[in-house]
Design an enzyme around this catalytic site. Structure first.
Site, short mmCIF file in Angstrom:
data_model
loop_
_atom_site.label_atom_id
_atom_site.label_comp_id
_atom_site.label_asym_id
_atom_site.label_seq_id
_atom_site.Cartn_x
_atom_site.Cartn_y
_atom_site.Cartn_z
N CYS A 85 58.91 64.38 15.16
CA CYS A 85 60.27 64.90 15.21
C CYS A 85 61.22 63.98 14.45
O CYS A 85 61.13 63.88 13.23
CB CYS A 85 60.69 65.11 16.67
N HIS A 194 56.00 68.17 19.41
CA HIS A 194 55.81 66.96 20.22
C HIS A 194 54.48 66.91 20.96
O HIS A 194 54.41 67.30 22.13
CB HIS A 194 56.94 66.86 21.24
N GLU A 196 53.15 64.37 22.23
CA GLU A 196 53.21 63.40 23.34
C GLU A 196 53.77 64.03 24.62
O GLU A 196 53.65 63.44 25.70
CB GLU A 196 54.04 62.18 22.93
#
Lengths: 223, 79
Positions: A85, A194, A196
Protein backbone atom coordinates in the site's frame (compact mmCIF):
# COMPACT_ATOMS: atom_id res chain seq x y z
CA UNK A 1 15.53 -14.93 10.02
CA UNK A 2 15.20 -11.22 10.78
CA UNK A 3 12.73 -9.08 8.88
CA UNK A 4 12.84 -5.32 9.33
CA UNK A 5 9.56 -3.43 9.46
CA UNK A 6 9.90 0.32 8.95
CA UNK A 7 7.88 2.86 10.90
CA UNK A 8 7.57 6.36 9.46
CA UNK A 9 5.58 9.14 11.11
CA UNK A 10 2.06 8.27 9.92
CA UNK A 11 2.65 4.55 9.34
CA UNK A 12 -0.36 2.44 10.42
CA UNK A 13 0.27 -1.17 9.52
CA UNK A 14 3.72 -1.80 10.97
CA UNK A 15 2.31 -3.81 13.89
CA UNK A 16 0.26 -6.09 11.63
CA UNK A 17 3.25 -6.55 9.32
CA UNK A 18 5.43 -7.53 12.29
CA UNK A 19 2.71 -9.90 13.48
CA UNK A 20 2.59 -11.53 10.04
CA UNK A 21 6.36 -12.06 10.13
CA UNK A 22 6.05 -13.75 13.53
CA UNK A 23 3.14 -15.94 12.34
CA UNK A 24 5.38 -17.12 9.50
CA UNK A 25 8.14 -18.03 11.96
CA UNK A 26 10.45 -15.08 11.47
CA UNK A 27 11.77 -12.43 13.85
CA UNK A 28 10.38 -8.95 13.28
CA UNK A 29 12.81 -6.07 13.85
CA UNK A 30 11.48 -2.53 14.17
CA UNK A 31 13.25 0.01 11.97
CA UNK A 32 12.80 3.74 12.50
CA UNK A 33 12.58 6.16 9.59
CA UNK A 34 15.47 8.29 10.87
CA UNK A 35 17.82 5.32 11.31
CA UNK A 36 20.83 4.86 9.05
CA UNK A 37 21.06 1.22 10.14
CA UNK A 38 19.15 -1.87 8.99
CA UNK A 39 20.20 -3.77 12.15
CA UNK A 40 21.40 -6.80 10.21
CA UNK A 41 17.99 -7.81 8.84
CA UNK A 42 17.61 -10.32 5.99
CA UNK A 43 14.63 -8.55 4.41
CA UNK A 44 12.56 -5.39 4.82
CA UNK A 45 8.85 -4.67 4.78
CA UNK A 46 7.69 -1.12 4.03
CA UNK A 47 4.19 -1.17 5.51
CA UNK A 48 1.02 0.75 4.78
CA UNK A 49 -0.31 3.97 6.23
CA UNK A 50 0.16 7.63 5.46
CA UNK A 51 3.88 8.32 5.81
CA UNK A 52 4.55 11.98 6.61
CA UNK A 53 0.82 12.60 6.20
CA UNK A 54 1.01 11.81 2.46
CA UNK A 55 1.92 15.47 1.92
CA UNK A 56 3.16 16.41 -1.56
CA UNK A 57 2.41 12.90 -2.97
CA UNK A 58 2.04 9.51 -1.32
CA UNK A 59 5.53 8.26 -0.54
CA UNK A 60 7.33 11.29 -1.97
CA UNK A 61 8.79 12.42 1.36
CA UNK A 62 9.37 8.94 2.80
CA UNK A 63 11.59 8.17 -0.16
CA UNK A 64 14.15 10.58 1.25
CA UNK A 65 14.07 9.19 4.80
CA UNK A 66 17.52 8.07 6.00
CA UNK A 67 16.41 4.44 6.41
CA UNK A 68 15.23 4.34 2.78
CA UNK A 69 18.72 5.18 1.54
CA UNK A 70 19.86 1.98 3.27
CA UNK A 71 16.91 -0.01 1.91
CA UNK A 72 17.63 1.09 -1.67
CA UNK A 73 21.27 0.15 -1.31
CA UNK A 74 20.46 -3.26 0.20
CA UNK A 75 17.74 -3.95 -2.39
CA UNK A 76 20.18 -3.22 -5.18
CA UNK A 77 22.37 -5.96 -3.70
CA UNK A 78 19.46 -8.41 -3.77
CA UNK A 79 17.84 -8.11 -0.35
CA UNK A 80 14.11 -8.93 -0.50
CA UNK A 81 11.86 -5.91 0.05
CA UNK A 82 8.07 -5.87 0.24
CA UNK A 83 6.08 -2.64 -0.05
CA UNK A 84 2.42 -2.81 0.90
CA UNK A 85 0.00 0.00 0.00
CA UNK A 86 1.80 3.19 1.12
CA UNK A 87 4.93 1.02 1.07
CA UNK A 88 4.28 0.25 -2.62
CA UNK A 89 3.94 3.98 -3.28
CA UNK A 90 7.22 4.61 -1.44
CA UNK A 91 9.07 1.91 -3.44
CA UNK A 92 7.83 3.49 -6.69
CA UNK A 93 8.91 6.96 -5.55
CA UNK A 94 12.29 5.47 -4.56
CA UNK A 95 12.61 3.97 -8.07
CA UNK A 96 12.96 0.45 -6.74
CA UNK A 97 9.84 -0.30 -8.77
CA UNK A 98 8.67 1.44 -11.97
CA UNK A 99 5.50 3.47 -12.36
CA UNK A 100 3.44 5.54 -9.95
CA UNK A 101 0.15 5.41 -8.05
CA UNK A 102 -2.53 8.05 -8.45
CA UNK A 103 -5.94 8.87 -7.00
CA UNK A 104 -8.55 6.13 -7.54
CA UNK A 105 -10.45 6.65 -10.80
CA UNK A 106 -13.76 7.18 -9.01
CA UNK A 107 -12.11 9.34 -6.31
CA UNK A 108 -13.56 7.23 -3.49
CA UNK A 109 -11.43 5.59 -0.85
CA UNK A 110 -11.93 1.85 -1.47
CA UNK A 111 -12.14 -0.44 1.57
CA UNK A 112 -13.15 -4.02 0.86
CA UNK A 113 -11.99 -7.61 0.68
CA UNK A 114 -10.48 -8.08 -2.77
CA UNK A 115 -9.77 -11.15 -4.88
CA UNK A 116 -6.35 -11.18 -6.51
CA UNK A 117 -4.87 -13.52 -9.07
CA UNK A 118 -1.29 -14.66 -8.49
CA UNK A 119 0.37 -13.97 -11.84
CA UNK A 120 3.96 -14.70 -10.80
CA UNK A 121 4.83 -17.27 -8.14
CA UNK A 122 8.59 -17.04 -8.67
CA UNK A 123 9.35 -13.88 -6.68
CA UNK A 124 10.95 -13.97 -3.23
CA UNK A 125 7.50 -13.24 -1.78
CA UNK A 126 5.16 -15.54 -3.75
CA UNK A 127 6.66 -19.04 -4.10
CA UNK A 128 4.13 -20.54 -1.67
CA UNK A 129 1.28 -19.79 -4.07
CA UNK A 130 0.25 -21.81 -7.10
CA UNK A 131 0.59 -19.93 -10.36
CA UNK A 132 -2.85 -18.55 -11.23
CA UNK A 133 -4.21 -19.04 -7.69
CA UNK A 134 -6.83 -16.58 -6.47
CA UNK A 135 -6.48 -15.13 -2.98
CA UNK A 136 -8.73 -12.88 -0.90
CA UNK A 137 -7.12 -10.05 1.08
CA UNK A 138 -8.24 -6.59 2.23
CA UNK A 139 -7.78 -3.54 0.01
CA UNK A 140 -7.95 -0.10 1.64
CA UNK A 141 -6.59 2.85 -0.28
CA UNK A 142 -7.53 6.15 -1.86
CA UNK A 143 -4.58 6.38 -4.23
CA UNK A 144 -4.17 2.89 -5.65
CA UNK A 145 -4.39 3.56 -9.38
CA UNK A 146 -1.25 2.03 -10.88
CA UNK A 147 0.11 4.05 -13.81
CA UNK A 148 3.08 3.53 -16.10
CA UNK A 149 3.82 4.51 -19.68
CA UNK A 150 3.05 2.08 -22.51
CA UNK A 151 6.65 0.96 -22.85
CA UNK A 152 6.99 0.19 -19.13
CA UNK A 153 3.69 -1.71 -19.12
CA UNK A 154 4.80 -3.75 -22.11
CA UNK A 155 8.05 -4.56 -20.34
CA UNK A 156 6.31 -5.55 -17.09
CA UNK A 157 3.84 -7.78 -18.91
CA UNK A 158 6.47 -9.24 -21.25
CA UNK A 159 8.86 -10.13 -18.43
CA UNK A 160 6.17 -11.58 -16.17
CA UNK A 161 6.71 -8.83 -13.63
CA UNK A 162 3.01 -8.35 -12.87
CA UNK A 163 2.75 -10.32 -9.61
CA UNK A 164 -0.90 -9.77 -8.69
CA UNK A 165 -3.87 -8.65 -10.77
CA UNK A 166 -7.33 -7.64 -9.55
CA UNK A 167 -10.05 -10.21 -10.20
CA UNK A 168 -13.43 -8.81 -11.28
CA UNK A 169 -14.13 -5.09 -11.27
CA UNK A 170 -11.02 -2.92 -11.31
CA UNK A 171 -11.29 -1.20 -7.91
CA UNK A 172 -9.14 1.85 -8.62
CA UNK A 173 -8.48 2.23 -12.33
CA UNK A 174 -5.05 0.60 -12.30
CA UNK A 175 -3.60 0.06 -15.78
CA UNK A 176 -4.12 -3.54 -16.90
CA UNK A 177 -5.76 -4.27 -13.52
CA UNK A 178 -2.32 -4.41 -11.92
CA UNK A 179 -2.39 -4.86 -8.14
CA UNK A 180 1.29 -5.64 -7.62
CA UNK A 181 4.58 -5.81 -9.51
CA UNK A 182 8.14 -6.97 -8.95
CA UNK A 183 11.65 -5.79 -9.75
CA UNK A 184 13.63 -7.37 -12.60
CA UNK A 185 15.33 -9.79 -10.17
CA UNK A 186 12.07 -10.77 -8.42
CA UNK A 187 13.32 -9.67 -4.99
CA UNK A 188 11.40 -6.41 -4.59
CA UNK A 189 7.61 -6.67 -4.65
CA UNK A 190 5.02 -3.92 -4.20
CA UNK A 191 1.26 -4.31 -4.00
CA UNK A 192 -1.69 -2.16 -2.98
CA UNK A 193 -3.80 -4.78 -1.12
CA UNK A 194 -2.86 -5.94 2.37
CA UNK A 195 -1.68 -9.56 2.81
CA UNK A 196 -0.62 -8.77 6.40
CA UNK A 197 -4.29 -8.27 7.34
CA UNK A 198 -5.19 -11.74 6.08
CA UNK A 199 -3.01 -14.18 8.00
CA UNK A 200 -5.61 -15.66 10.34
CA UNK A 201 -9.29 -16.29 9.64
CA UNK A 202 -10.05 -15.02 13.14
CA UNK A 203 -8.97 -11.47 12.31
CA UNK A 204 -9.13 -11.29 8.52
CA UNK A 205 -11.27 -12.56 5.65
CA UNK A 206 -8.87 -15.50 5.09
CA UNK A 207 -5.31 -16.56 5.87
CA UNK A 208 -4.40 -16.21 2.19
CA UNK A 209 -1.89 -13.43 2.88
CA UNK A 210 0.35 -15.59 5.07
CA UNK A 211 1.80 -17.24 1.96
CA UNK A 212 3.78 -14.10 1.18
CA UNK A 213 5.59 -14.17 4.51
CA UNK A 214 6.14 -17.95 4.38
CA UNK A 215 7.54 -17.50 0.86
CA UNK A 216 10.04 -14.99 2.17
CA UNK A 217 11.16 -17.43 4.85
CA UNK A 218 11.84 -20.03 2.13
CA UNK A 219 13.69 -17.47 -0.01
CA UNK A 220 15.97 -16.34 2.80
CA UNK A 221 16.66 -19.82 4.18
CA UNK A 222 17.53 -21.21 0.75
CA UNK A 223 19.73 -18.24 -0.16
CA UNK B 1 15.96 36.46 -1.87
CA UNK B 2 14.27 35.42 -5.07
CA UNK B 3 10.78 34.12 -5.65
CA UNK B 4 10.42 30.95 -7.69
CA UNK B 5 7.20 29.38 -8.90
CA UNK B 6 6.93 25.70 -9.79
CA UNK B 7 3.75 24.51 -11.50
CA UNK B 8 3.15 20.75 -11.59
CA UNK B 9 0.46 19.21 -13.80
CA UNK B 10 -0.59 15.63 -14.49
CA UNK B 11 0.70 14.51 -17.87
CA UNK B 12 -1.92 14.77 -20.64
CA UNK B 13 -2.15 10.98 -21.01
CA UNK B 14 -2.60 10.40 -17.26
CA UNK B 15 -6.15 10.13 -15.97
CA UNK B 16 -6.95 13.14 -13.76
CA UNK B 17 -9.99 12.08 -11.72
CA UNK B 18 -9.92 15.26 -9.62
CA UNK B 19 -10.00 17.50 -12.68
CA UNK B 20 -12.77 15.38 -14.18
CA UNK B 21 -14.84 15.66 -11.01
CA UNK B 22 -14.51 19.45 -11.13
CA UNK B 23 -15.41 19.52 -14.83
CA UNK B 24 -18.47 17.35 -14.20
CA UNK B 25 -19.65 19.61 -11.39
CA UNK B 26 -19.56 22.81 -13.41
CA UNK B 27 -22.74 22.22 -15.48
CA UNK B 28 -24.59 21.27 -12.29
CA UNK B 29 -23.61 24.65 -10.90
CA UNK B 30 -24.93 26.39 -14.01
CA UNK B 31 -21.59 26.99 -15.75
CA UNK B 32 -21.74 25.66 -19.30
CA UNK B 33 -19.07 25.52 -21.95
CA UNK B 34 -16.12 24.19 -19.96
CA UNK B 35 -15.09 20.97 -21.68
CA UNK B 36 -11.96 19.99 -19.75
CA UNK B 37 -10.42 20.69 -16.34
CA UNK B 38 -6.97 19.49 -15.30
CA UNK B 39 -5.98 19.94 -11.67
CA UNK B 40 -2.36 20.36 -10.63
CA UNK B 41 -0.15 21.90 -7.96
CA UNK B 42 1.38 25.35 -7.64
CA UNK B 43 4.44 25.87 -5.42
CA UNK B 44 5.88 29.23 -4.40
CA UNK B 45 9.45 29.12 -3.12
CA UNK B 46 11.50 31.89 -1.55
CA UNK B 47 15.12 31.04 -2.25
CA UNK B 48 18.49 32.60 -1.54
CA UNK B 49 20.01 34.52 -4.45
CA UNK B 50 22.83 32.04 -4.87
CA UNK B 51 20.52 29.10 -5.64
CA UNK B 52 21.08 28.43 -9.34
CA UNK B 53 18.71 27.22 -12.03
CA UNK B 54 20.19 23.74 -12.10
CA UNK B 55 19.44 23.31 -8.40
CA UNK B 56 15.88 24.53 -8.88
CA UNK B 57 15.40 22.14 -11.78
CA UNK B 58 16.66 19.29 -9.62
CA UNK B 59 14.29 20.20 -6.76
CA UNK B 60 11.38 20.19 -9.19
CA UNK B 61 12.32 16.99 -10.98
CA UNK B 62 13.32 14.85 -8.00
CA UNK B 63 10.87 16.03 -5.37
CA UNK B 64 8.09 18.47 -6.26
CA UNK B 65 7.04 16.52 -9.36
CA UNK B 66 6.99 12.81 -10.16
CA UNK B 67 8.22 12.61 -13.76
CA UNK B 68 6.36 9.32 -14.26
CA UNK B 69 2.98 11.03 -14.07
CA UNK B 70 3.58 14.79 -14.00
CA UNK B 71 5.03 17.64 -16.07
CA UNK B 72 6.47 20.73 -14.41
CA UNK B 73 7.58 24.28 -15.16
CA UNK B 74 10.02 26.30 -13.05
CA UNK B 75 10.12 30.08 -13.34
CA UNK B 76 11.63 32.96 -11.40
CA UNK B 77 9.19 35.78 -10.72
CA UNK B 78 9.65 39.31 -9.43
CA UNK B 79 9.14 39.39 -5.69
Amino acid sequence: MKVGVITFPGTLDDVDAARAVKYAGGEAVSLWHADHDLKGVDAVIVPGGFSYGDYLRCGAIARFAPVMQEVVEAANKGMPVLGICNGFQILCEAHLLPGALIRNHKLHFVCRDQWLKVENNETAWTTRYDQGAEILVPLKSGEGGYQADAETLKQLEGEGRVVFRYVGDNPNGSRNGIAGITSANGRVVGLMPHPEHAIDALTGPTDDGLGMFLSLLDAVVSA
Amino acid sequence: MARVVVDVMPKPEILDPQGQAVANALPRLGFDGVTTVRQGKHFELEVADDVDDATLAKIAETFLANPVIEDWVVRRVDA
